[in-house]
Design an enzyme around this catalytic site. Structure first.
Site, PDB file in Angstrom:
ATOM      1  CG  ASP A  39     184.029 -12.829   8.777  1.00  0.00           C
ATOM      2  OD1 ASP A  39     184.962 -13.062   9.727  1.00  0.00           O
ATOM      3  OD2 ASP A  39     183.360 -11.808   8.622  1.00  0.00           O
ATOM      4  CD  GLU A  45     180.471  -9.633  10.537  1.00  0.00           C
ATOM      5  OE1 GLU A  45     180.298  -9.427  11.643  1.00  0.00           O
ATOM      6  OE2 GLU A  45     181.431  -9.404   9.943  1.00  0.00           O
ATOM      7  CG  HIS A  87     176.925  -7.239  12.301  1.00  0.00           C
ATOM      8  ND1 HIS A  87     175.428  -6.675  12.359  1.00  0.00           N
ATOM      9  CD2 HIS A  87     176.980  -8.037  13.402  1.00  0.00           C
ATOM     10  CE1 HIS A  87     175.080  -7.518  13.526  1.00  0.00           C
ATOM     11  NE2 HIS A  87     175.849  -8.284  13.790  1.00  0.00           N
ATOM     12  CG  HIS A 106     183.182  -5.895  11.365  1.00  0.00           C
ATOM     13  ND1 HIS A 106     184.184  -6.695  11.457  1.00  0.00           N
ATOM     14  CD2 HIS A 106     183.487  -4.676  12.339  1.00  0.00           C
ATOM     15  CE1 HIS A 106     185.097  -6.130  12.488  1.00  0.00           C
ATOM     16  NE2 HIS A 106     184.696  -4.850  12.720  1.00  0.00           N
ATOM     17  CG  ASP A 122     185.163  -8.376   7.291  1.00  0.00           C
ATOM     18  OD1 ASP A 122     185.230  -7.227   6.780  1.00  0.00           O
ATOM     19  OD2 ASP A 122     184.571  -8.539   8.229  1.00  0.00           O
TER      20      ASP A 122
END
Length: 253
Positions: A7, A9, A60, A153, A158
């Site tokens: 994942d 960001e 985030h 997040h 995640d």
């Protein structure tokens, strides 16, 4: 089967608009077992070399101060490539994360990953659970995966949740042949940056070409011409629009 749950960001929604990654997290899963320990986890905050918008920070929690002294992606790119080498990437909404990763690799002059096998859990969830919410939170709730510690997040968190969701959607932790989701090459989800730009430009041009020609009422055209004549007279013949019209007329003739 060696899987890498991954994942990212970012500073925004599109690398084509100059957005960059601010965090990347990945966790190794081997034979349906989530592995722990430093050598099985890849996690870095990343200096995006640009400001992070406030509206994105609210999602985030990663602001400019947090990544000011973080490495740039090119500083960790080879470590990342070594970590994922020989594995299948598992990503929720693969086109988004791969678009950023492939752009960063391109900017740094590193090898591309267009042929790497990728599983998109979002696409699989939509087939398995049609007409339902299939974001990571919804899937955690559906499969009774604890997510109370997820207030914002985060790429590593995640990835951990994605590992649990993936295993739950494909039959649990018990190893079984044929249980995993078929993979596709990374290029099926995201194009190299130069290819993506070309497709975007063609789409924009096609939209313009499909527009109908404007039809201006006679009275509006007459009023416009009258205004140009007035400007031309009061400016001592300096109306640039009149000069343009004269040039166009001469060219046509």
């Amino acid at each position: 089967m060696r899987l890498i749950m991954l994942d990212t960001e970012t500073t925004g929604l599109s690398p084509l608009n100059g957005d960059r990654m601010v965090e990347i997290g990945a966790i190794e899963v081997l034979n349906r077992k989530v592995l722990s320990g430093d050598r099985h986890v890849f996690h870095h905050y990343i200096n995006p070399e640009r400001d992070i918008p406030a509206e994105v920070v609210r999602i985030h929690g990663i602001d400019n101060a947090k990544v000011k002294d973080a490495p740039k992606f090119r500083d960790i790119a080879q470590q990342f490539l070594d970590f994922i080498d020989g594995a299948t990437l598992v990503i929720h909404n693969a086109s988004f994360d791969l678009g950023f990763i492939m752009n960063e690799l391109h900017l740094g002059g590193f090898a591309d990953i267009r042929h790497m096998p990728v599983i998109d859990t979002l696409a699989f969830a939509r087939k398995k659970h049609p007409h339902q919410k299939n974001n990571l939170d919804a899937l955690c709730d559906r499969y009774n995966i604890e997510r109370g510690h997820r207030e914002l997040h985060g790429a590593l968190l995640d990835s951990e949740l994605l590992a649990e969701v993936y295993l739950a959607m494909t039959g649990g932790r018990q190893f079984s042949l044929g249980m995993d989701i078929p993979s596709l090459p990374a290029s099926s989800f995201a194009q190299m940056p130069e290819q993506s730009r070309g497709r975007v430009e063609k789409a924009e041009t096609a939209t313009l070409m499909r527009r109908k020609s404007l039809s201006i009422p006679h009275e509006d055209a007459a009023a416009h011409q009258s205004m140009l004549d007035r400007i031309h007279k009061e400016s001592g013949g300096q109306c640039i629009w009149k000069h343009a019209e004269a040039g166009a007329s001469a060219t046509c003739n």
